[in-house]
Design a protein around this motif. Structure first.
Motif, PDB file in Angstrom:
ATOM      1  N   GLY A   1       0.788  -1.226   0.000  1.00  0.00           N
ATOM      2  CA  GLY A   1       0.000   0.000   0.000  1.00  0.00           C
ATOM      3  C   GLY A   1       0.817   1.272   0.000  1.00  0.00           C
ATOM      4  N   THR A   2       2.080   1.180  -0.416  1.00  0.00           N
ATOM      5  CA  THR A   2       2.975   2.335  -0.408  1.00  0.00           C
ATOM      6  C   THR A   2       3.182   2.864  -1.823  1.00  0.00           C
ATOM      7  OG1 THR A   2       4.150   1.554   1.551  1.00  0.00           O
ATOM      8  CG2 THR A   2       5.317   3.103   0.135  1.00  0.00           C
ATOM      9  N   ASP A   3       3.004   4.153  -2.007  1.00  0.00           N
ATOM     10  CA  ASP A   3       3.282   4.797  -3.291  1.00  0.00           C
ATOM     11  C   ASP A   3       4.774   5.105  -3.339  1.00  0.00           C
ATOM     12  OD1 ASP A   3       3.499   6.317  -5.567  1.00  0.00           O
ATOM     13  OD2 ASP A   3       1.862   7.685  -5.085  1.00  0.00           O
ATOM     14  N   ALA A   4       5.519   4.330  -4.115  1.00  0.00           N
ATOM     15  CA  ALA A   4       6.979   4.443  -4.149  1.00  0.00           C
ATOM     16  C   ALA A   4       7.476   5.105  -5.429  1.00  0.00           C
ATOM     17  CB  ALA A   4       7.607   3.060  -4.001  1.00  0.00           C
ATOM     18  N   ARG A   5       6.627   5.874  -6.086  1.00  0.00           N
ATOM     19  CA  ARG A   5       7.063   6.536  -7.317  1.00  0.00           C
ATOM     20  C   ARG A   5       8.260   7.447  -7.043  1.00  0.00           C
ATOM     21  NH1 ARG A   5       1.232   8.459  -9.520  1.00  0.00           N
ATOM     22  NH2 ARG A   5       0.872   8.438  -7.262  1.00  0.00           N
ATOM     23  N   GLY A   6       9.298   7.279  -7.880  1.00  0.00           N
ATOM     24  CA  GLY A   6      10.504   8.074  -7.751  1.00  0.00           C
ATOM     25  C   GLY A   6      11.531   7.508  -6.792  1.00  0.00           C
ATOM     26  N   TRP A   7      11.234   6.393  -6.153  1.00  0.00           N
ATOM     27  CA  TRP A   7      12.145   5.845  -5.150  1.00  0.00           C
ATOM     28  C   TRP A   7      13.298   5.056  -5.761  1.00  0.00           C
ATOM     29  CZ3 TRP A   7       9.273   3.690  -0.232  1.00  0.00           C
ATOM     30  CH2 TRP A   7       8.487   4.711   0.320  1.00  0.00           C
ATOM     31  N   GLY A   8      13.070   4.426  -6.894  1.00  0.00           N
ATOM     32  CA  GLY A   8      14.075   3.544  -7.471  1.00  0.00           C
ATOM     33  C   GLY A   8      14.383   3.909  -8.905  1.00  0.00           C
ATOM     34  N   PRO A   9      15.258   3.138  -9.541  1.00  0.00           N
ATOM     35  CA  PRO A   9      15.676   3.456 -10.905  1.00  0.00           C
ATOM     36  C   PRO A   9      14.639   3.047 -11.938  1.00  0.00           C
ATOM     37  CG  PRO A   9      16.714   1.424 -10.201  1.00  0.00           C
ATOM     38  CD  PRO A   9      15.944   1.941  -9.012  1.00  0.00           C
ATOM     39  N   GLY A  10      14.709   3.689 -13.083  1.00  0.00           N
ATOM     40  CA  GLY A  10      13.949   3.239 -14.237  1.00  0.00           C
ATOM     41  C   GLY A  10      12.546   3.790 -14.354  1.00  0.00           C
ATOM     42  N   TRP A  11      12.003   3.571 -15.556  1.00  0.00           N
ATOM     43  CA  TRP A  11      10.640   4.014 -15.838  1.00  0.00           C
ATOM     44  C   TRP A  11       9.636   3.331 -14.931  1.00  0.00           C
ATOM     45  CZ3 TRP A  11      10.509   3.722 -21.956  1.00  0.00           C
ATOM     46  CH2 TRP A  11      11.475   4.602 -22.468  1.00  0.00           C
ATOM     47  N   LEU A  12       9.926   2.098 -14.530  1.00  0.00           N
ATOM     48  CA  LEU A  12       8.974   1.366 -13.696  1.00  0.00           C
ATOM     49  C   LEU A  12       8.670   2.126 -12.413  1.00  0.00           C
ATOM     50  CD1 LEU A  12       7.265  -1.154 -13.273  1.00  0.00           C
ATOM     51  CD2 LEU A  12       9.262  -2.234 -12.204  1.00  0.00           C
ATOM     52  N   PHE A  13       9.677   2.714 -11.801  1.00  0.00           N
ATOM     53  CA  PHE A  13       9.460   3.438 -10.551  1.00  0.00           C
ATOM     54  C   PHE A  13       8.844   4.822 -10.769  1.00  0.00           C
ATOM     55  CE2 PHE A  13      11.883   0.389  -7.962  1.00  0.00           C
ATOM     56  CZ  PHE A  13      11.152   0.455  -6.785  1.00  0.00           C
ATOM     57  N   GLN A  14       8.472   5.118 -12.003  1.00  0.00           N
ATOM     58  CA  GLN A  14       7.672   6.316 -12.261  1.00  0.00           C
ATOM     59  C   GLN A  14       6.185   5.975 -12.337  1.00  0.00           C
ATOM     60  OE1 GLN A  14       9.302   9.201 -12.073  1.00  0.00           O
ATOM     61  NE2 GLN A  14      11.123   7.910 -11.795  1.00  0.00           N
ATOM     62  N   THR A  15       5.861   4.682 -12.249  1.00  0.00           N
ATOM     63  CA  THR A  15       4.465   4.256 -12.283  1.00  0.00           C
ATOM     64  C   THR A  15       4.007   3.896 -10.877  1.00  0.00           C
ATOM     65  OG1 THR A  15       4.933   1.901 -12.603  1.00  0.00           O
ATOM     66  CG2 THR A  15       4.841   3.284 -14.576  1.00  0.00           C
ATOM     67  N   GLU A  16       2.708   3.972 -10.655  1.00  0.00           N
ATOM     68  CA  GLU A  16       2.161   3.638  -9.344  1.00  0.00           C
ATOM     69  C   GLU A  16       2.206   2.136  -9.136  1.00  0.00           C
ATOM     70  OE1 GLU A  16      -1.852   4.452  -6.631  1.00  0.00           O
ATOM     71  OE2 GLU A  16      -1.743   5.129  -8.714  1.00  0.00           O
ATOM     72  N   GLY A  17       2.619   1.720  -7.960  1.00  0.00           N
ATOM     73  CA  GLY A  17       2.715   0.302  -7.651  1.00  0.00           C
ATOM     74  C   GLY A  17       1.365  -0.396  -7.681  1.00  0.00           C
ATOM     75  N   VAL A  18       1.382  -1.680  -8.018  1.00  0.00           N
ATOM     76  CA  VAL A  18       0.171  -2.489  -8.103  1.00  0.00           C
ATOM     77  C   VAL A  18      -0.121  -3.086  -6.738  1.00  0.00           C
ATOM     78  CG1 VAL A  18      -0.880  -4.501  -9.191  1.00  0.00           C
ATOM     79  CG2 VAL A  18       0.618  -3.006 -10.521  1.00  0.00           C
ATOM     80  N   ARG A  19      -1.343  -2.908  -6.256  1.00  0.00           N
ATOM     81  CA  ARG A  19      -1.682  -3.368  -4.910  1.00  0.00           C
ATOM     82  C   ARG A  19      -2.288  -4.763  -4.896  1.00  0.00           C
ATOM     83  NH1 ARG A  19      -3.295   1.768  -1.167  1.00  0.00           N
ATOM     84  NH2 ARG A  19      -1.849   3.241  -2.109  1.00  0.00           N
ATOM     85  N   THR A  20      -2.569  -5.322  -6.052  1.00  0.00           N
ATOM     86  CA  THR A  20      -3.220  -6.625  -6.112  1.00  0.00           C
ATOM     87  C   THR A  20      -2.246  -7.683  -6.614  1.00  0.00           C
ATOM     88  OG1 THR A  20      -4.013  -6.136  -8.342  1.00  0.00           O
ATOM     89  CG2 THR A  20      -5.482  -5.616  -6.511  1.00  0.00           C
ATOM     90  N   ALA A  21      -2.605  -8.940  -6.376  1.00  0.00           N
ATOM     91  CA  ALA A  21      -1.796 -10.053  -6.864  1.00  0.00           C
ATOM     92  C   ALA A  21      -1.893 -10.136  -8.381  1.00  0.00           C
ATOM     93  CB  ALA A  21      -2.264 -11.358  -6.229  1.00  0.00           C
TER      94      ALA A  21
END
Length: 249
Positions: free
Chosen positions: A227-247
């Motif tokens: 449930g944590t919004d980690a946008r901008g925390w890590g490298p790459g385009w992936l960390f510019q997207t909102e994390g998925v909360r579901t399986a």
């Protein structure tokens, strides 16, 4: 003397790390340094030789390893890409939840699928350190979830201790070569022991394509499941997207 108690860190995640892994915890610190996130590690014995039989044997030890993590976690990540593909996410989740009932669980291969979907990429090239026997079930897993592996490039290394010593410049060269395959929409660098965080941003800038690594995807997804919004925390385009909360199915 009296003392006060609080609730601890804001978000609490657990990582089940292979005994041979020298990379996941270091790259996790890159993402989590200075954040209001408590990360707790446990180790699971894994053989130095990366083979299907050795990878599958970890399922016998997973629940006991996960039980060494503290309670009240928001999410748990199991840190082996190839073993997760062989065992399947349901088995991984079930074993971890024997120790942590109801806690969301993810793994690198499921996290990569979630990340590729978030980036709208379904045709990938894959860079791995593995033997052909380990690569095959990973391709099957990805393709069963709508991810077409159009090209694979491997270092052909079966000793996980040596995988941790593969230089990032070698990975940079391999990703650059793999990206030449026609129609590639993203590059996936597989293995939690393969160092990538120092080259992901450079590669994406040079290639104009997203580069997803096992550790990057796992950390992005376990934080999202927590449930944590980690946008901008890590490298790459992936960390510019909102994390998925579901399986991931």
């Amino acid at each position: 003397m009296k003392y006060d108690l609080d609730t601890g860190m804001g978000t609490r995640i657990g990582l089940v790390v292979l005994s041979t892994d020298e990379t996941l915890e270091t790259e996790a610190r890159h993402v989590l340094a200075g954040r209001d996130v408590g990360v707790h590690h446990t180790r699971i014995f894994s053989d130095n030789e990366v083979s299907p039989a050795n990878l599958l044997s970890m399922q016998e030890r997973m629940a006991a390893s996960a039980a060494l993590l503290p309670g009240e976690l928001n999410a748990v990540g199991y840190g082996c890409t190839s073993a997760s593909a062989l065992m399947g996410p349901d088995l991984v989740e079930g074993q971890v939840q024997l120790a942590h009932p109801g806690v969301p669980v993810t793994n690198p291969i499921s996290a990569v699928v979630a990340g590729l979907r978030a980036l709208n990429a379904s045709r990938i090239a894959m860079v791995t350190p593995y033997s052909a026997q380990v690569i095959a079930p990973m391709r099957t897993f990805l393709e069963s979830r709508g991810i077409e592996v159009v090209h694979n490039l491997s270092f052909g290394e079966t000793d996980d201790r040596r995988v941790a010593r593969i230089t990032e410049s070698s990975t940079h060269a391999a990703v650059t070569e793999a990206a030449k395959a026609a129609g590639v929409q993203a590059i996936f660098t597989s293995c939690t022991n393969l160092r990538t965080f120092g080259v992901i941003d450079t590669l994406e800038s040079e290639l104009g394509l997203p580069v997803i690594s096992s550790n990057q995807a796992l950390l992005w997804h376990v934080l999202g499941r927590a449930g944590t919004d980690a946008r901008g925390w890590g490298p790459g385009w992936l960390f510019q997207t909102e994390g998925v909360r579901t399986a991931v199915a």
